[in-house]
Scaffold this motif. Structure first.
Motif, mmCIF file in Angstrom:
data_model
loop_
_atom_site.group_PDB
_atom_site.id
_atom_site.type_symbol
_atom_site.label_atom_id
_atom_site.label_comp_id
_atom_site.label_asym_id
_atom_site.label_seq_id
_atom_site.Cartn_x
_atom_site.Cartn_y
_atom_site.Cartn_z
ATOM 1 N N ILE B 228 0.847 -1.192 0.000
ATOM 2 C CA ILE B 228 0.000 0.000 0.000
ATOM 3 C C ILE B 228 0.889 1.251 0.000
ATOM 4 C CG2 ILE B 228 -1.739 1.285 1.298
ATOM 5 C CD1 ILE B 228 -2.967 -1.284 2.174
ATOM 6 N N ALA B 273 -12.655 -6.015 5.995
ATOM 7 C CA ALA B 273 -11.200 -6.139 6.018
ATOM 8 C C ALA B 273 -10.593 -5.963 4.638
ATOM 9 C CB ALA B 273 -10.804 -7.489 6.604
ATOM 10 N N MET B 274 -11.346 -6.261 3.577
ATOM 11 C CA MET B 274 -10.751 -6.088 2.251
ATOM 12 C C MET B 274 -10.883 -4.659 1.739
ATOM 13 S SD MET B 274 -13.262 -8.204 -0.346
ATOM 14 C CE MET B 274 -13.493 -9.765 0.490
ATOM 15 N N TYR B 277 -7.716 -2.508 0.716
ATOM 16 C CA TYR B 277 -7.075 -2.932 -0.522
ATOM 17 C C TYR B 277 -7.886 -2.494 -1.739
ATOM 18 C CZ TYR B 277 -4.850 -5.811 3.012
ATOM 19 O OH TYR B 277 -4.200 -6.228 4.130
ATOM 20 N N LEU B 278 -9.209 -2.638 -1.618
ATOM 21 C CA LEU B 278 -10.062 -2.231 -2.740
ATOM 22 C C LEU B 278 -9.975 -0.736 -2.970
ATOM 23 C CD1 LEU B 278 -13.206 -4.455 -2.128
ATOM 24 C CD2 LEU B 278 -11.553 -4.634 -3.962
ATOM 25 N N THR B 280 -7.444 1.145 -2.251
ATOM 26 C CA THR B 280 -6.140 1.414 -2.866
ATOM 27 C C THR B 280 -6.229 1.256 -4.378
ATOM 28 O OG1 THR B 280 -5.085 0.512 -0.904
ATOM 29 C CG2 THR B 280 -3.702 0.789 -2.832
ATOM 30 N N ILE B 281 -6.885 0.166 -4.818
ATOM 31 C CA ILE B 281 -7.019 -0.055 -6.262
ATOM 32 C C ILE B 281 -7.790 1.090 -6.894
ATOM 33 C CG2 ILE B 281 -8.066 -1.532 -8.016
ATOM 34 C CD1 ILE B 281 -7.515 -3.910 -6.187
#
Lengths: 359, 306
Positions: B228, B273-274, B277-278, B280-281
């Motif tokens: 990240i 929790a995901m 990351y999502l 960030t994308i």
């Protein structure tokens, strides 16, 4: 004074020699590491590299070589296509998980139907799952120019969370007394990838061999393979030759995703048997080492996959017999990649020892 | 579900704590990338820093020594990257991956003896009166020194790049290494220093996770923070202050999803929790339209003969 001189052509001899040299150096450095850990280095190296093949219990370990090697080769073949063209899919671990989830999902949906078409459908679903997961970074790269390295890697963590959610929820074994994890596909003949469990033979092994042949033909006999190689070796020339980068990105990422998905499906319906929280063990990352160690060449990858499988099995034996920590073998594998990259200098450059000139 | 259980003051204070590892790692990587080196080994250097920092802090009982050791550990691992990319002229993407794989293994090996131990606590700043102020106190004056050091580091890097000769040389090397070489600057040496700085920062960031944020040692505990941080540098368009902004944004998301988990929102834990990351994308997609800010020599191999 040591001077580096760029070779006009990469040396063919060193291209083949560097992996061997890297393995040798890793054995030495690994031996030192094991000595630091208080183990007899010679015995440790022998346990890792010799015992699985020719030791007392080799009859048990040799089939394991196929079981561990197949997913590594299958994933690495896919990765190597992209790596050659400078397209970096490093999220194979995520595609592997998703392939296992979609494939196992289809299989479990048909449970307990005993029909010939269940397993082929699972294979298709697994490949499609991995393919779709890899299409996310591919489409984002083509459409928005997003960095595929970061996106594919982020999706590994997303996939891990999905795996946890699925093994606790949707795919959980209804007769599992509340324990996490799905039904065991090994108990469901129509959805099992085993051909001969005692020989370590499952459909993933067959798929890996087919992938090697497919990649070899593609790279050497097909226009698309030529374009992949051209893009990697001379990007500017590739553009003049009319290579369409977008198509290449979609193809390379898609293929590697599908192969990783297949590896996941064969694993979940064979050696692992069930979807569980700790289903993935890092094959997707180790396959990166395999791809490089195999010089991104299909046959090389086959050999490298076998070697890496050997370190997995040997590592497990050393864990049991010598009390070598599991992480030591991970360090060992990482070292191998280090040495390989370092020695690769000799492929592209000539090392000249010259006297420093006096002006 | 009980959203009123979320205290905004504590939320902001913990957001700053969650953002600090990211901030430290990202500002180090920013310096490396401005010198033209793409080091994908941030995750590996962070986890190495996390374990060395933890081990040293436990053995000596001093968190300060722990952080110093973590910086040294991160830098030591990044030295391998220097050897590979600057001297052996290896591909930077592959070398970075190697660093991460190796660092994850090494840290798991080194950390075995430290699982389940509590590290010595890192004391929070306690300024009389100021730290006791309502709202402002816990947010501005109630943290540990490393958190302030992170912000100070951002300011330092910003000033270095903008106002000093050293910063100008660093940027010159990153934009056009051939021209910088022709002017007589030691490209390899400058890049090596930038990489080592990046490694030290990543090590600090890792130790902040194992010593302050969590605080304990578990295998693979950085869980993608290093990656990240790499995304954050892109997000920040290679500008120091934007790294701070981005880190706080991501820290906020992380803390908010943890708070939502605790508050018992109807969304399953895994999906919360995901979310970092999502997101960030998503951010990468939005920002990748503008590539013009990237250092022109980023990721290219330099060899004086060419």
């Amino acid at each position: 004074m040591i001077r580096l001189e760029k070779r006009p052509q990469p040396s063919r001899v060193w291209r083949l020699a560097t992996p061997l040299l890297a393995v040798l150096a890793t054995m030495i450095a690994g031996g030192l590491l094991f000595a630091v850990l208080g183990k007899n280095p010679v015995e440790a190296i022998r346990t890792i590299f010799w015992d699985p093949l020719f030791g007392e219990f080799a009859f048990y370990y040799r089939p394991q070589l196929l079981v561990k090697g197949a997913p590594l080769v299958l994933i690495a073949i896919g990765l190597s296509l992209g790596f050659r063209a400078g397209i970096w899919n490093i999220g194979a671990e995520g595609q592997y998980i998703i392939g296992a989830l979609t494939g196992a999902g289809v299989g479990l949906a048909f449970y307990p139907l005993d029909a010939w078409f269940v397993f082929p459908l699972m294979v298709i679903a697994g490949a499609l799952g991995g393919w779709a997961w890899a299409m996310i970074p591919a489409v984002l790269k083509v459409r928005f120019g997003t960095n595929e390295i970061l996106v594919s890697l982020m999706l590994v963590y997303v996939a891990e969370q999905l795996l946890a959610s699925m093994s606790l929820g949707l795919l959980r074994n209804p007769e599992g007394m509340g324990f996490p994890g799905s039904r065991n596909l090994n108990d469901y003949a129509a959805g099992s990838s085993w051909i001969n469990q005692n020989a370590g033979l499952h459909w993933g092994v067959a798929a890996a061999l087919i992938a090697v042949i497919f990649a070899y033909v593609l790279l050497n006999r097909h226009m698309l393979g030529y374009h992949i190689r051209l893009t990697g070796e001379a990007p500017r020339a590739a553009r003049f030759a009319g290579v369409r980068p977008a198509r290449l990105i979609l193809f390379c990422l898609g293929t590697s995703g599908a192969l990783a998905g297949l590896a996941g499906l064969f694993e979940v319906s064979g050696p692992s048997g069930q979807v569980s929280i700790d289903f993935n063990v890092g094959y997707g990352f180790t396959a990166i080492i395999v791809a490089f160690l195999g010089r991104l060449h299909p046959v090389g990858i086959l050999l490298a996959g076998a070697l890496m499988a050997l370190t997995y099995i040997g590592g497990e034996i050393a864990q049991g017999n010598l009390g070598l920590p599991a992480a030591a073998i991970q360090v060992f594998q990482g070292m191998l990649l280090f040495f390989l990259l370092a020695f690769d200098l000799l492929t592209d450059y000539r090392v000249r020892v010259t006297r420093s000139e006096v002006a | 579900m009980d959203l009123s259980a979320i205290n905004p003051v504590l939320l902001i204070a913990s957001l700053m704590v969650a953002a600090t590892p990211l901030l430290l790692a990202a500002i180090g990587e920013l310096v490396a990338e401005r010198s033209g080196v793409l080091n994908l080994g941030v995750e590996g250097m962070m986890i190495t820093g996390a374990v060395t920092g933890f081990a040293i802090a436990v053995e000596t009982g001093s968190p300060l020594l722990g952080f110093v050791g973590a910086a040294a550990g991160g830098a030591a691992l990044s030295f391998l990257f220097v050897i590979l990319t600057q001297f052996a002229l290896a591909n930077q993407v592959a070398s970075g991956l190697a660093l991460t794989l190796f660092g994850l293994g090494l840290s798991a090996l080194a950390g075995q003896r430290y699982v389940g131990i509590k590290p010595p606590p890192t004391p929070d700043l306690d300024i009389p009166i100021l730290s006791d102020l309502p709202v402002v106190g816990p947010i501005l004056f109630g943290h540990d020194p490393v958190l302030y050091f992170g912000i100070f580091l951002v300011a330092g890097v910003w000033a270095l790049l903008k106002f000093t000769r050293a910063g100008l040389i660093l940027r010159a090397v990153g934009e056009n290494h051939d021209a910088a070489h022709a002017l007589g600057y030691k490209v390899v040496r400058i890049r090596a220093l930038a990489i080592l700085f990046g490694g030290a920062c990543a090590g600090l960031g890792g130790a902040y996770i194992s010593l302050v944020r969590v605080p304990q040692w578990t295998e693979g505990m950085t869980a993608g923070v290093g990656w990240i941080a790499l995304a954050l540098v892109v997000f920040a368009s290679w500008k120091p202050w934007r790294v701070l902004l981005g880190a706080y944004l991501f820290g906020g998301i992380t803390v908010l999803q943890l708070n939502l988990q605790a508050a018992g929102v109807a969304i399953p834990v895994e999906y919360l929790a995901m979310s970092p990351y999502l997101i960030t994308i998503l951010v990468l997609v939005i920002l990748s339209a503008d590539k013009s800010r990237a250092p022109a020599s980023l990721g290219r191999i330099f060899h004086a003969s060419q």
